[in-house]
Every structure is written in structure tokens, then in C-alpha cells.
Design a protein around this motif. Structure first.
Motif, PDB file in Angstrom:
ATOM      1  N   GLY A 179     130.519  28.333  38.408  1.00  0.00           N
ATOM      2  CA  GLY A 179     129.742  29.285  37.628  1.00  0.00           C
ATOM      3  C   GLY A 179     130.225  30.710  37.753  1.00  0.00           C
ATOM      4  O   GLY A 179     129.860  31.565  36.943  1.00  0.00           O
ATOM      5  N   ALA A 180     131.050  31.005  38.767  1.00  0.00           N
ATOM      6  CA  ALA A 180     131.525  32.373  38.962  1.00  0.00           C
ATOM      7  C   ALA A 180     132.593  32.727  37.940  1.00  0.00           C
ATOM      8  O   ALA A 180     133.435  31.903  37.587  1.00  0.00           O
ATOM      9  CB  ALA A 180     132.072  32.543  40.375  1.00  0.00           C
ATOM     10  N   TYR A 181     132.550  33.968  37.472  1.00  0.00           N
ATOM     11  CA  TYR A 181     133.623  34.496  36.643  1.00  0.00           C
ATOM     12  C   TYR A 181     134.754  34.955  37.547  1.00  0.00           C
ATOM     13  O   TYR A 181     134.524  35.461  38.652  1.00  0.00           O
ATOM     14  CB  TYR A 181     133.146  35.694  35.824  1.00  0.00           C
ATOM     15  CG  TYR A 181     132.083  35.381  34.802  1.00  0.00           C
ATOM     16  CD1 TYR A 181     132.408  34.831  33.573  1.00  0.00           C
ATOM     17  CD2 TYR A 181     130.747  35.662  35.065  1.00  0.00           C
ATOM     18  CE1 TYR A 181     131.430  34.558  32.630  1.00  0.00           C
ATOM     19  CE2 TYR A 181     129.759  35.395  34.130  1.00  0.00           C
ATOM     20  CZ  TYR A 181     130.105  34.845  32.917  1.00  0.00           C
ATOM     21  OH  TYR A 181     129.132  34.571  31.994  1.00  0.00           O
ATOM     22  N   ARG A 234     122.440  29.336  40.568  1.00  0.00           N
ATOM     23  CA  ARG A 234     122.579  28.056  39.858  1.00  0.00           C
ATOM     24  C   ARG A 234     121.253  27.318  39.760  1.00  0.00           C
ATOM     25  O   ARG A 234     120.990  26.634  38.764  1.00  0.00           O
ATOM     26  CB  ARG A 234     123.599  27.162  40.568  1.00  0.00           C
ATOM     27  CG  ARG A 234     125.040  27.520  40.322  1.00  0.00           C
ATOM     28  CD  ARG A 234     125.955  26.360  40.700  1.00  0.00           C
ATOM     29  NE  ARG A 234     125.741  25.908  42.062  1.00  0.00           N
ATOM     30  CZ  ARG A 234     126.364  26.400  43.126  1.00  0.00           C
ATOM     31  NH1 ARG A 234     127.254  27.381  42.973  1.00  0.00           N
ATOM     32  NH2 ARG A 234     126.131  25.943  44.337  1.00  0.00           N
ATOM     33  N   GLY A 235     120.423  27.441  40.778  1.00  0.00           N
ATOM     34  CA  GLY A 235     119.176  26.688  40.791  1.00  0.00           C
ATOM     35  C   GLY A 235     118.027  27.365  40.081  1.00  0.00           C
ATOM     36  O   GLY A 235     116.947  26.783  39.937  1.00  0.00           O
ATOM     37  N   ALA A 236     118.223  28.612  39.634  1.00  0.00           N
ATOM     38  CA  ALA A 236     117.125  29.368  39.023  1.00  0.00           C
ATOM     39  C   ALA A 236     116.967  29.014  37.553  1.00  0.00           C
ATOM     40  O   ALA A 236     117.950  28.899  36.820  1.00  0.00           O
ATOM     41  CB  ALA A 236     117.374  30.858  39.178  1.00  0.00           C
ATOM     42  N   MET A 237     115.732  28.875  37.125  1.00  0.00           N
ATOM     43  CA  MET A 237     115.437  28.620  35.718  1.00  0.00           C
ATOM     44  C   MET A 237     114.817  29.850  35.056  1.00  0.00           C
ATOM     45  O   MET A 237     114.959  30.045  33.858  1.00  0.00           O
ATOM     46  CB  MET A 237     114.475  27.430  35.595  1.00  0.00           C
ATOM     47  CG  MET A 237     115.048  26.128  36.123  1.00  0.00           C
ATOM     48  SD  MET A 237     116.480  25.565  35.168  1.00  0.00           S
ATOM     49  CE  MET A 237     115.676  25.192  33.607  1.00  0.00           C
ATOM     50  N   LEU A 252     124.136  33.053  47.567  1.00  0.00           N
ATOM     51  CA  LEU A 252     123.735  33.711  46.334  1.00  0.00           C
ATOM     52  C   LEU A 252     124.063  32.842  45.127  1.00  0.00           C
ATOM     53  O   LEU A 252     123.258  32.718  44.193  1.00  0.00           O
ATOM     54  CB  LEU A 252     124.449  35.060  46.230  1.00  0.00           C
ATOM     55  CG  LEU A 252     124.156  35.891  44.982  1.00  0.00           C
ATOM     56  CD1 LEU A 252     122.668  36.192  44.865  1.00  0.00           C
ATOM     57  CD2 LEU A 252     124.973  37.188  45.002  1.00  0.00           C
ATOM     58  N   ALA A 253     125.236  32.219  45.129  1.00  0.00           N
ATOM     59  CA  ALA A 253     125.628  31.364  44.007  1.00  0.00           C
ATOM     60  C   ALA A 253     124.685  30.175  43.861  1.00  0.00           C
ATOM     61  O   ALA A 253     124.304  29.802  42.745  1.00  0.00           O
ATOM     62  CB  ALA A 253     127.060  30.878  44.202  1.00  0.00           C
ATOM     63  N   ALA A 256     116.866  35.915  38.764  1.00  0.00           N
ATOM     64  CA  ALA A 256     117.865  35.019  39.344  1.00  0.00           C
ATOM     65  C   ALA A 256     118.523  34.163  38.270  1.00  0.00           C
ATOM     66  O   ALA A 256     119.721  33.878  38.323  1.00  0.00           O
ATOM     67  CB  ALA A 256     117.235  34.141  40.418  1.00  0.00           C
ATOM     68  N   GLY A 257     117.753  33.765  37.269  1.00  0.00           N
ATOM     69  CA  GLY A 257     118.309  32.975  36.176  1.00  0.00           C
ATOM     70  C   GLY A 257     119.191  33.782  35.252  1.00  0.00           C
ATOM     71  O   GLY A 257     119.961  33.218  34.471  1.00  0.00           O
ATOM     72  N   ARG A 258     119.087  35.113  35.346  1.00  0.00           N
ATOM     73  CA  ARG A 258     119.909  35.985  34.506  1.00  0.00           C
ATOM     74  C   ARG A 258     121.008  36.668  35.321  1.00  0.00           C
ATOM     75  O   ARG A 258     121.657  37.592  34.832  1.00  0.00           O
ATOM     76  CB  ARG A 258     119.038  37.051  33.845  1.00  0.00           C
ATOM     77  CG  ARG A 258     117.987  36.488  32.888  1.00  0.00           C
ATOM     78  CD  ARG A 258     117.292  37.596  32.111  1.00  0.00           C
ATOM     79  NE  ARG A 258     116.585  38.511  32.989  1.00  0.00           N
ATOM     80  CZ  ARG A 258     115.357  38.307  33.457  1.00  0.00           C
ATOM     81  NH1 ARG A 258     114.692  37.208  33.118  1.00  0.00           N
ATOM     82  NH2 ARG A 258     114.787  39.179  34.253  1.00  0.00           N
TER      83      ARG A 258
END
Length: 277
Positions: free
Chosen positions: A94-96, A62-65, A57-58, A69-71
Motif C-alpha cells: 500500500g505504500a507509495y 490498511r485496517g481502517a475503514m 502505522l501501515a 486513518a482510512g484516509r
């Protein structure tokens, strides 16, 4: 879609990731959710299924523009100390991360953990020292009971203690909290007492705002999965459009339930399927 999820949960996930401009926050407890509960907290690890689902999922996010998925964003929300959470969970970049039930925050980068500093006032530090001393005294002579130190809390662990020693040490911890004017949070074989007022629910509400700002969205829909009594405070603040998932048995405010970590992996895999182009 996996039969593990059922129709109701599957439909809720479809609504969660609807491509309508909303941000999506997938927030997960660690122990008992991504990793099975174990006697030794230092031995806790994600299962192979949850590890693969989290990383998949991560990578998709990350790869979505464009699109949902980008949001979308991923978060780990735990009672563990932030550094310990990062060490055990190995969060993808990228994970919180939210540790100590909301008292600590940070995020994972390609170079490691970027943590927001936590500082206590001198008065809070004195109270924490008195609390820790009281809990240390509570476990003397009680086999299997031990005290964990955190930056803003002390935690009594009783998973390996017998019934009598557990009852006595828990009673002493509750007395110490009352004497110092603090709240004692009771979870599965733990009593956590913090000198800062925090909860996973408050942490999620803050994260909701942070994610919306991060992706320039007007609203954030949240999925939260948890297994313990402390997770009920997170379930309590979530509402329409959000998805709450209880992992394992027990009474809950959550609207959905899965049996174990494999069920959590199935949820994450389904979210990834729905987000994929």
C-alpha cells in the motif's frame, strides 16, 4: 506522548491528523531518516524502532475503514533507484514509492513492487552515456570515489574518499554537468546528475494530488521528514497545515527537528496513536 517530540511538534501532529475529511500523507526519506547513513549503501537498513513504527502505522492504515486513518497513506521518497529503494526498505503493501528524486514512481503491493516504467528519449540516453563516461573518468585513480548508475542519472559517491580526491572528483563532476547542460545536485558525500528535471518537492506535490484522488478527499495534508540538502526542495513546497521535520543537524527550511532515526520512530508512533480508534 514521547518527550522526544516536544510540545510544538506534538501539536502539529495533532493538527495533521484532525478528523475533518482531509487526506494525510506521511512521506519519509530513507537514508539518514529511517535508516542511519552508512559507508556501504547496500548495507542500509531501517533501525528496529523505525521498522516497527513503519509497519505499525501501515497496518493501522490498511485496517481502517473510517476516519482519518482510512484516509492516510504512507510514502518513501528517496534519491535511490526505485528497485533499490524497495529492496532496502521492504515497504509495506500500500505504500507509495518515489525513487531517483522523483524520476521514478510506483507502489508496494502484496506481490512486490508495481513500478511505473521510465523511458528516456534517444537524445537523453546519449547524454546519460556521455555523463556516465565523464564521471567514470573523474574517479580513476581516486581511492574511495565511485560512480553509481541510475535509469536517468549518474551519481558520484565520495563518502570513503579522502579530502583531495573528493575535491578533485566533485570538481570534475560539476564540470561534466556544466558541459552537458545539466544540474548537479550536491548531497551528503554525493553529487547526482540527472538527464531529467526532477525534485523531491515536485514529487511530493504530485503525490499530494494522487492521495486526495485515491481517498476521495478535497485536500491532502503532508508530513515530510528528511535529512539532506536535497530534502530542502521538499520542505520548500510544503506550507500551512503540513508538517516538515529535519532529521539531524544543519540549516533547514523545516519547521521541526528530531535528532535521529529514533526521533522519526517517535513521530510515526505518535501519528499511529492519534489515528487509532
Amino acid at each position: 506522548m514521547s518527550d522526544t517530540l516536544g510540545t510544538t511538534l506534538g501539536t502539529a501532529l495533532e493538527r495533521l491528523v484532525a478528523d475533518d475529511g482531509a487526506a494525510v500523507l506521511v512521506a519519509l526519506d530513507f537514508d539518514g531518516v529511517l535508516a542511519p547513513l552508512v559507508d556501504d549503501p547496500t548495507a542500509s537498513r531501517m533501525t528496529p524502532a523505525t521498522r516497527a513504527a513503519v509497519d505499525g502505522l501501515a497496518a493501522l492504515v490498511r485496517g481502517a475503514m473510517h476516519g482519518t486513518a482510512g484516509r492516510a497513506r504512507l510514502a518513501f521518497v528517496s534519491g535511490r533507484d526505485l528497485e533499490d529503494l524497495a529492496l532496502r526498505s521492504l515497504p509495506p503493501a500500500g505504500a507509495y514509492l518515489v525513487g531517483s528524486h522523483g524520476a521514478q514512481t510506483g507502489h508496494a503491493t502484496a506481490d512486490g513492487l508495481d513500478a511505473v516504467p521510465l523511458e528516456l528519449t534517444p537524445e537523453q540516453a546519449d547524454v546519460l552515456a556521455a555523463l556516465t563516461a565523464a564521471l567514470d573518468a573523474a574517479v580513476v585513480g581516486r581511492d574511495g570515489a565511485w560512480v553509481q548508475r541510475k535509469p536517468s542519472a549518474a551519481v558520484l559517491h565520495t563518502r570513503q574518499a579522502g579530502p583531495d580526491d573528493t575535491a578533485a572528483s566533485v570538481a570534475a563532476a560539476d564540470q561534466a554537468a556544466a558541459r552537458l547542460g545539466l544540474d548537479a545536485m550536491h548531497g551528503k558525500d554525493v553529487v547526482e546528475i540527472a538527464v531529467l528535471h526532477t525534485s523531491k518537492g515536485e514529487a511530493l506535490e504530485r503525490l499530494r494530488t494522487v492521495v486526495a484522488r485515491d481517498v476521495d478527499a478535497s485536500v491532502t495534508r503532508v508530513l515530510y521528514a528528511g535529512d539532506d540538502t536535497t530534502d530542502e526542495k521538499a520542505f520548500a513546497v510544503l506550507g500551512a497545515g503540513d508538517v516538515t521535520v529535519k532529521v539531524g543537524p544543519g540549516e533547514t527550511l523545516a519547521t521541526h527537528r528530531v535528532a535521529d532515526s529514533d526521533g522519526v520512530a517517535a513521530v510515526l508512533d505518535r501519528i499511529a496513536e492519534l489515528l487509532a480508534p
